[in-house]
Enzyme design. Sequence first.
Site, PDB file in Angstrom:
ATOM      1  N   LEU A  20       0.890  -1.157   0.000  1.00  0.00           N
ATOM      2  CA  LEU A  20       0.000   0.000   0.000  1.00  0.00           C
ATOM      3  C   LEU A  20       0.930   1.209   0.000  1.00  0.00           C
ATOM      4  O   LEU A  20       1.998   1.170   0.622  1.00  0.00           O
ATOM      5  CB  LEU A  20      -0.873   0.024   1.257  1.00  0.00           C
ATOM      6  CG  LEU A  20      -1.978  -1.030   1.353  1.00  0.00           C
ATOM      7  CD1 LEU A  20      -2.714  -0.909   2.681  1.00  0.00           C
ATOM      8  CD2 LEU A  20      -2.971  -0.898   0.203  1.00  0.00           C
ATOM      9  N   ASP A  21       0.535   2.276  -0.669  1.00  0.00           N
ATOM     10  CA  ASP A  21       1.369   3.482  -0.694  1.00  0.00           C
ATOM     11  C   ASP A  21       1.546   4.023   0.719  1.00  0.00           C
ATOM     12  O   ASP A  21       0.715   3.762   1.598  1.00  0.00           O
ATOM     13  CB  ASP A  21       0.722   4.573  -1.557  1.00  0.00           C
ATOM     14  CG  ASP A  21       0.591   4.141  -3.011  1.00  0.00           C
ATOM     15  OD1 ASP A  21       1.353   3.255  -3.434  1.00  0.00           O
ATOM     16  OD2 ASP A  21      -0.280   4.702  -3.702  1.00  0.00           O
ATOM     17  N   ILE A  22       2.553   4.859   0.884  1.00  0.00           N
ATOM     18  CA  ILE A  22       2.839   5.419   2.219  1.00  0.00           C
ATOM     19  C   ILE A  22       1.628   6.195   2.764  1.00  0.00           C
ATOM     20  O   ILE A  22       1.359   6.179   3.959  1.00  0.00           O
ATOM     21  CB  ILE A  22       4.121   6.289   2.190  1.00  0.00           C
ATOM     22  CG1 ILE A  22       4.529   6.705   3.594  1.00  0.00           C
ATOM     23  CG2 ILE A  22       3.997   7.490   1.261  1.00  0.00           C
ATOM     24  CD1 ILE A  22       5.946   7.219   3.719  1.00  0.00           C
TER      25      ILE A  22
END
Length: 239
Positions: free
Chosen positions: A102-104
């Site tokens: 998952l993106d930051i």
Amino acid sequence: MRLDKLLAHSGLGTRKEVKKLLKTKIVEVNEKTVTDPKTHVDPETDKVTVGGEKLDYQEFVYFMMNKPQGVISATEDLMHETVLDLLEMQDSLQEPHPVGRLDIDTEGLLILTNDGKLTHRLLSPKHHVDKRYYAEIDGIVTEEDITRFKEGVTLDDDYETLPADLKILSTDEDAGTSVVELVIREGKFHQVKRMMQAVGKEVTYLKRLEMGPISLDNTLELGAYRELTSEEIDLLKKS
Ligand code: URA
């Protein structure tokens, strides 16, 4: 597996501490005292006891986490905290890793396991595991966008996505914003954000709600995690 590894992975200390423990002669394998850390044991079939207590060892561990923003879903990073840093020491022993990324700045459901076979299956492009997201959007999402997502959207590198289900939860004409839910079946880099960009909109908040048959447990605070239940593990293996 080596006895010292089994004992260390069961939370009885570091390999060095476990060696000392073995010297005290309180570890038995199949009712015989064992002191050699190199002894080979099969955790499935051998009975290992420490001070008379049977060792409760699971080869594979499975967790779901409610990933917060600001944390990287990788096993290591020089700049940022990773999701592994959020695990209790005891839960890191068997080296679980995040299943996909998952993106930051994305929150929500992240599965962590050391079951490599399951990870491979869930991430394999052949398997098309559904991933459901909640998203807040800068822009008014329209019926036309729903149709475009259903047909597959062309991303900036000419990649045509698989059909995705987009559902409008609400729109705010004055603010020019929308709230949506969507289901995608791939895991391309920044996929949801890029699909929205392809229809001229921007994701301002993203949260994963489901991965295959597993739904985020909404009692988990951001950054919290729990073990998957045996029903959830079975569902994942069958999915
Ligand atoms: N799509 C994105 O754009 N980001 C994520 O973190 C997950 C899916």
